[in-house]
Structures are given as structure tokens and as C-alpha cells.
Design an enzyme around this catalytic site. Structure first.
Site, PDB file in Angstrom:
ATOM      1  N   CYS A 249      68.704  35.552  12.968  1.00  0.00           N
ATOM      2  CA  CYS A 249      67.448  35.784  12.254  1.00  0.00           C
ATOM      3  C   CYS A 249      66.970  34.487  11.634  1.00  0.00           C
ATOM      4  CB  CYS A 249      67.674  36.826  11.172  1.00  0.00           C
ATOM      5  SG  CYS A 249      69.093  36.451  10.166  1.00  0.00           S
TER       6      CYS A 249
ATOM      7  N   LYS B 203      77.465  52.041   9.350  1.00  0.00           N
ATOM      8  CA  LYS B 203      77.196  52.192  10.787  1.00  0.00           C
ATOM      9  C   LYS B 203      77.127  50.801  11.428  1.00  0.00           C
ATOM     10  CE  LYS B 203      73.615  52.620  13.970  1.00  0.00           C
ATOM     11  NZ  LYS B 203      74.447  51.954  14.920  1.00  0.00           N
TER      12      LYS B 203
ATOM     13  N   GLU C  63      59.694  36.470  17.228  1.00  0.00           N
ATOM     14  CA  GLU C  63      61.113  36.126  17.155  1.00  0.00           C
ATOM     15  C   GLU C  63      61.687  36.241  18.572  1.00  0.00           C
ATOM     16  OE1 GLU C  63      63.920  38.972  15.347  1.00  0.00           O
ATOM     17  OE2 GLU C  63      64.598  37.258  14.149  1.00  0.00           O
TER      18      GLU C  63
ATOM     19  N   GLU D  48      66.911  43.373   5.722  1.00  0.00           N
ATOM     20  CA  GLU D  48      67.018  41.989   6.215  1.00  0.00           C
ATOM     21  C   GLU D  48      66.571  42.020   7.662  1.00  0.00           C
ATOM     22  OE1 GLU D  48      67.438  39.308   4.731  1.00  0.00           O
ATOM     23  OE2 GLU D  48      68.054  40.091   2.794  1.00  0.00           O
TER      24      GLU D  48
HETATM   25  P1  NAD Z   1      68.158  46.714  15.780  1.00  0.00           P
HETATM   26  O1  NAD Z   1      67.057  46.878  14.776  1.00  0.00           O
HETATM   27  O2  NAD Z   1      67.913  47.164  17.160  1.00  0.00           O
HETATM   28  O3  NAD Z   1      69.461  47.499  15.287  1.00  0.00           O
HETATM   29  C1  NAD Z   1      70.029  47.268  14.036  1.00  0.00           C
HETATM   30  C2  NAD Z   1      70.855  48.482  13.644  1.00  0.00           C
HETATM   31  O4  NAD Z   1      69.975  49.587  13.446  1.00  0.00           O
HETATM   32  C3  NAD Z   1      71.848  48.913  14.723  1.00  0.00           C
HETATM   33  O5  NAD Z   1      73.037  49.360  14.111  1.00  0.00           O
HETATM   34  C4  NAD Z   1      71.122  50.074  15.394  1.00  0.00           C
HETATM   35  O6  NAD Z   1      71.976  50.991  16.008  1.00  0.00           O
HETATM   36  C5  NAD Z   1      70.422  50.689  14.212  1.00  0.00           C
HETATM   37  N1  NAD Z   1      69.255  51.524  14.572  1.00  0.00           N
HETATM   38  C6  NAD Z   1      68.531  51.503  15.717  1.00  0.00           C
HETATM   39  N2  NAD Z   1      67.560  52.447  15.667  1.00  0.00           N
HETATM   40  C7  NAD Z   1      67.657  53.058  14.465  1.00  0.00           C
HETATM   41  C8  NAD Z   1      66.925  54.082  13.814  1.00  0.00           C
HETATM   42  N3  NAD Z   1      65.882  54.676  14.393  1.00  0.00           N
HETATM   43  N4  NAD Z   1      67.293  54.446  12.565  1.00  0.00           N
HETATM   44  C9  NAD Z   1      68.326  53.821  11.943  1.00  0.00           C
HETATM   45  N5  NAD Z   1      69.072  52.871  12.516  1.00  0.00           N
HETATM   46  C10 NAD Z   1      68.743  52.465  13.760  1.00  0.00           C
HETATM   47  O7  NAD Z   1      68.562  45.174  15.702  1.00  0.00           O
HETATM   48  P2  NAD Z   1      69.611  44.403  16.613  1.00  0.00           P
HETATM   49  O8  NAD Z   1      68.970  44.213  17.953  1.00  0.00           O
HETATM   50  O9  NAD Z   1      70.935  45.047  16.504  1.00  0.00           O
HETATM   51  O10 NAD Z   1      69.694  42.984  15.844  1.00  0.00           O
HETATM   52  C11 NAD Z   1      68.778  41.978  16.012  1.00  0.00           C
HETATM   53  C12 NAD Z   1      67.755  41.964  14.878  1.00  0.00           C
HETATM   54  O11 NAD Z   1      68.423  41.870  13.625  1.00  0.00           O
HETATM   55  C13 NAD Z   1      66.844  40.755  14.937  1.00  0.00           C
HETATM   56  O12 NAD Z   1      65.517  41.146  14.761  1.00  0.00           O
HETATM   57  C14 NAD Z   1      67.306  39.891  13.778  1.00  0.00           C
HETATM   58  O13 NAD Z   1      66.346  39.039  13.253  1.00  0.00           O
HETATM   59  C15 NAD Z   1      67.785  40.893  12.799  1.00  0.00           C
HETATM   60  N6  NAD Z   1      68.743  40.280  11.849  1.00  0.00           N
HETATM   61  C16 NAD Z   1      68.323  39.927  10.593  1.00  0.00           C
HETATM   62  C17 NAD Z   1      69.198  39.321   9.708  1.00  0.00           C
HETATM   63  C18 NAD Z   1      68.748  38.892   8.319  1.00  0.00           C
HETATM   64  O14 NAD Z   1      69.612  38.585   7.498  1.00  0.00           O
HETATM   65  N7  NAD Z   1      67.453  38.863   8.013  1.00  0.00           N
HETATM   66  C19 NAD Z   1      70.515  39.079  10.091  1.00  0.00           C
HETATM   67  C20 NAD Z   1      70.916  39.444  11.361  1.00  0.00           C
HETATM   68  C21 NAD Z   1      70.014  40.058  12.241  1.00  0.00           C
END
Ligand code: NAD
Length: 480
Positions: free
Chosen positions: A285, A176, A384, A251
Site C-alpha cells: 500500500c 480473519k 494503485e 487501512e
Molecule cells: P481485499 O480488500 O481484497 O481483501 C482484504 C481482506 O478483506 C481479505 O481478508 C478479504 O478476504 C476480506 N474481504 C473481501 N471481501 C470482503 C467483504 N465483502 N467483507 C469483508 N471482508 C472482505 O484486499 P487484498 O487484495 O487482500 O489486499 C490488497 C489491498 O490491501 C491493496 O489495496 C492495499 O493497498 C491494501 N493494503 C493497505 C495497507 C495499509 O496499511 N494502508 C496495508 C496492506 C494492504
């Protein structure tokens, strides 16, 4: 503008779903594409296709899997320019950054091709036992159908870090992408479709978190969820996954520090702070959003960093010389602006940035921002931000610097700048972070682990650990 695109790739077939996702270019706010994603049945059908295909894919040799991973890497290399353009226009990152992303994807598929090939020889290795009455062998077997859920900040890269090791291990996949940035993954899926991978091994379902991600986390046929995204959603995924006791790799967020020791090269320190804070407009991140500077260097450092931040070329990602593009969408832009305003209210001193560039009325652009005197209990210091915002603070001793860096619920990465090898190594060892760079930019290799301490991660990606995350261990013990 592109036309409506199929948002579902299930069992080797492209299809449209009932939910329409509007995909924008954050530099212009114009619509880039409409993607027809998930309907109620799509997740179920994707998981079903993956479950059926698992019986045969899990039995293929490592060599056969390696061949397909190499074909995917070659396909990505062939379409490098197209993928760069999609990354850049959909996410807003400058093209030189998009090039780094695409090259990382190629390197990741190549690396896991090698690990897949090595599997054949490693399988069924004898295990020494303290008894002559028994012999034992060790097998590493794919854990089953896996669900991969990824965010928008490094589309295709976070995907490759999960997809390549999952396929190498022999798992079947339901992916996804983020609903904000699905275009690069859709192109990647076309490359995968042409790679010779059997139908049903890889399935892609575009859609929102609630429509697609949540049912994936709950589906009992999925053995493992590998999730990259925010902590709030990571916790929800873990809670849902708990109901069927499925494995979870997470992550999540970070609040990482760059430590500038008293004998640091200031030019290097400023470059690393700028790179760690403003690459991908700070939407990382691993952003080194806290900069801790030895007190004696602080005034000079602040002056140079502010000058560097003000000189950064912010603009249209496809334009030559542009160093920083827009934030990914309006929601992210408003979130970062709210953090900046709250920081000012809390008493933090804004040295530069904090607003959109005067010549950019359109698009989600923000000037590179530097704060100092940030209260240690403020959200600006602790949360963050996920935007181009650096918080700089002085320290009096190495001990204080380490304590400040470790004072966070996160522990993803850290960076140290200094001339004394012993001191930099000592500090690196004391930091609670999964990856520490010394006098180096945030270079990433598929061979080195990715992930962090505390609430940043559960498990590690990349390296052999990235593949082990998709494997079960089986011992077979026989009476001699
Ligand atoms: P997000 O948590 O909003 O979404 C991430 C993914 O989860 C998306 O595909 C989203 O559609 C999906 N999602 C949303 N609600 C869900 C649910 N209830 N159940 C299952 N899936 C769901 O994050 P974002 O805004 O897309 O990305 C930013 C975040 O990602 C930041 O907090 C960042 O730190 C983190 N990030 C971490 C790493 C790492 O390697 N640690 C790398 C990149 C991004």
C-alpha cells in the site's frame, strides 16, 4: 505438500469448517496446503466465544496482558525460521523480506506489552476541572469484541498491528486472515494458543471475504472492525458496519510519491526508488510508485534506475541472492499485466520490464518495470497498481513537485531525497501523507503512526493511536 489444516480456532479449540481453501506457492503454482475454513456457524460461534470471554479479559490488569503479549513475542521469536518459511512460500517474498516481517511482529507485540503494562498506572488519573465543586477521573476501557480483517501482502504483520494493541487494550478478538495467505496466521494462532491467553479471547476464522468478513462487519455483537485491504472492500465494510453503528478503522490503498530534489544524491535516490517500488514485488500500500525527479537530473536518473531494475534478481524466494519473488497469485499477476498494457495504450513509454522473465515460465513472476511519459490522467498514473511498476516524471519546481504528489485521491506515505535540510523539511510538511521519509528507506517502527490522508485510511495504527483505536473513553465526575 501439507495436509488439510484446521482453519478455525474458536474458544481454544481447533476445528475444521466446510469450506476448503486451496493455498498455493506463487513461485511454483503448486498447492501448499488445503485449509478447511468457515462454515455458516463459525463466525457466530467465534463472536459468541469472544463476547463471553470479554467479561473477564476486559477486567485483567495491564500487567497481566503485558505478560501474555511478551509470551507471544517470545513464541514468535522462537519460531522465527518456521514463520519466515511460511511467509516466503505462501506470499512469495524473499526470505530477507520475510525476516523483516517476523521481526516487525516481535517488535509490535513487545511494544504493546509495554503500553499494556503502563495502563495500570494511567487508569483513573484525575482530570482538572474549572470548578471546586466537582472532581473527575478518566478511564480508558476496552471497546468490546473486535473484528480484525487483513489482506495477503504482509500476512501476520498487518495482523500484529491490530491484534497486539487490541489484546493490550483488553478487547477480545475475531481474526480473519486473507484466504490467499492464511498459513502464517495459522502458525501464529498456535503460538497464541500456547501463550497462556484464556480461551475465547482470541479466535481465528479462515474463509473468504463473503463467507467470513461480511458477517463479521454486520454482527451487532462486534464493537469495532479494523480492516486492511482494498478501497472497494473497505467501503463495503464501512457500509455494513454503519447499520449497527460500530467503529471502523480502515487501512486502504495508496499512490505514493518519491520526490528527488535537484540537489539529491542520485545513488541514494535510485536505491530508494527501487526499494519503494520493488520491495514485496511492489505489492505494498505504501509503494512509492510515482517517482518525481528534478528535470536536470531526469535523464541520468532514468538511466541509472533502469540499469538497477534490470539487475534485480527475480526468482525463487528461498534462493540466496534473490531480491524479488513472484506476485501473490494469478489474479494479481493478471491485474498488474492489464495495468501495464493499458498504460502502453495510453501512451506511456516503457523503459524496462513489463513482462515475465524469459527464464521463468512458471510462477507469477514479473520483471521490475519502469515507465516514463505517463499521461497524468491515465490509470497507470492514478490507480494503485500493486505490482513492481514505477512511473517516473520530471518536474520544473518544488511547487510543481508537491502539486504532482498531492494530486491523488490517496495520501498514505511519501519520500523526499535532497541535500538541503530546509528544503526537504519544507517539502515534507507540504505533502498530504501520513508518513514522510527524508533520505531514508521505508523504515517502520511500532512507536510511529501508520496511516494516511484522504482515501488511504480512517484512523491510525501503531503507536499509542493504535491502542486508542480499541479503547473507549470514560469520564467519571463526582460532586465534591
Ligand atoms: P481485499 O480488500 O481484497 O481483501 C482484504 C481482506 O478483506 C481479505 O481478508 C478479504 O478476504 C476480506 N474481504 C473481501 N471481501 C470482503 C467483504 N465483502 N467483507 C469483508 N471482508 C472482505 O484486499 P487484498 O487484495 O487482500 O489486499 C490488497 C489491498 O490491501 C491493496 O489495496 C492495499 O493497498 C491494501 N493494503 C493497505 C495497507 C495499509 O496499511 N494502508 C496495508 C496492506 C494492504
Amino acid at each position: 505438500m501439507m495436509t488439510v489444516q484446521h482453519g478455525l480456532y474458536i474458544n481454544g479449540q481447533w476445528r475444521s469448517g466446510s469450506e476448503l481453501l486451496t493455498v498455493i506457492n506463487p513461485a511454483t503454482e503448486a498447492q501448499l496446503a488445503t485449509v478447511a475454513g468457515c462454515d455458516a456457524l463459525a463466525v457466530d460461534q467465534a463472536v459468541q466465544a469472544a463476547s463471553v470471554s470479554f467479561a473477564s479479559w476486559s477486567q485483567t490488569s495491564g500487567a497481566a496482558r503485558g505478560r501474555i503479549l511478551r509470551a507471544i513475542a517470545a513464541g514468535v521469536a522462537e519460531q522465527r525460521a518456521t514463520l519466515m518459511q511460511l511467509q516466503s512460500s505462501n506470499n512469495g517474498k524473499p526470505e530477507f523480506e520475510a525476516a523483516i516481517d517476523v521481526d516487525d511482529v516481535i517488535a509490535t507485540f513487545e511494544y504493546y506489552a509495554g503500553l499494556a503494562e503502563a495502563l495500570d498506572e494511567q487508569q483513573d488519573r484525575p482530570v482538572a476541572l474549572p470548578s471546586e465543586d466537582f472532581t473527575a477521573r478518566l478511564r480508558r476501557e476496552p471497546c468490546g469484541v473486535v473484528g480484525l480483517i487483513v489482506p495477503w501482502n504482509f500476512p501476520m504483520v498487518t495482523t500484529a498491528w491490530k491484534l497486539a494493541p487490541a489484546l493490550a487494550a483488553g478487547c477480545c478478538v475475531v481474526l480473519k486472515p486473507s484466504e490467499v495467505t492464511p498459513l502464517a496466521e495459522l502458525q501464529l494462532a498456535k503460538i497464541i494458543a500456547a501463550s497462556g491467553l484464556p480461551d475465547g479471547v482470541f479466535n481465528l476464522v479462515c474463509g473468504t471475504g463473503l463467507a467470513v468478513g461480511a458477517p463479521m462487519a454486520a454482527d451487532p455483537r462486534i464493537a469495532k472492525i479494523s480492516f486492511t485491504g482494498s478501497n472497494a472492500v473497505g467501503v463495503q465494510v464501512m457500509q455494513r458496519a454503519a447499520e449497527t453503528v460500530k467503529g471502523v478503522s480502515l487501512e486502504l490503498g495508496g499512490k505514493s510519491s518519491l520526490l528527488v530534489l535537484a540537489d539529491a544524491d542520485l545513488d541514494l535516490a535510485v536505491e530508494l526508488a527501487s526499494g519503494g517500488g520493488y520491495f514485496n514485488a511492489g505489492q505494498m500500500c505504501s509503494a512509492t510508485s510515482r517517482v518525481l525527479v528534478a528535470e536536470a537530473l531526469l535523464p541520468e536518473f532514468l538511466q541509472r534506475l533502469t540499469a538497477r531494475a534490470e539487475a534485480i534478481q527475480v526468482g525463487e524466494p528461498s534462493q540466496e541472492g534473490v531480491e524479488m519473488g513472484p506476485l501473490v497469485n494469478q489474479a494479481q499477476y493478471l491485474r498488474v499485466i492489464a495495468h501495464i498494457e493499458a498504460g502502453k495504450q495510453a501512451g506511456a513509454r516503457l523503459l524496462c520490464g513489463g513482462e515475465r522473465p524469459a527464464d521463468r515460465p512458471l510462477g507469477y513472476f514479473l520483471r521490475p518495470t519502469v515507465f516514463t511519459d505517463v499521461p497524468l490522467d491515465s490509470a497507470l498514473w492514478r490507480a494503485e497498481i500493486f505490482g513492481p511498476v514505477l512511473c517516473v516524471r520530471g518536474f520544473a519546481s518544488e511547487t510543481e513537485a508537491i502539486a504532482l504528489a498531492n494530486d491523488s485521491e490517496y495520501g498514505l506515505v511519501a519520500s523526499v531525497v535532497g541535500s538541503d535540510p530546509q528544503a526537504t523539511e519544507r517539502v515534507a510538511n507540504a505533502l498530504q501523507a501520513g508518513l514522510v521519509w527524508i533520505n531514508a528507506p521505508q523504515v517502520i517502527f511500532p512507536q510511529a503512526a501508520w496511516g494516511g490522508y484522504k482515501q488511504s485510511s480512517l484512523g491510525r495504527e501503531l503507536g499509542p493511536w493504535g491502542m486508542q483505536a480499541f479503547q473507549e473513553i470514560k469520564h467519571v465526575i463526582r460532586a465534591a
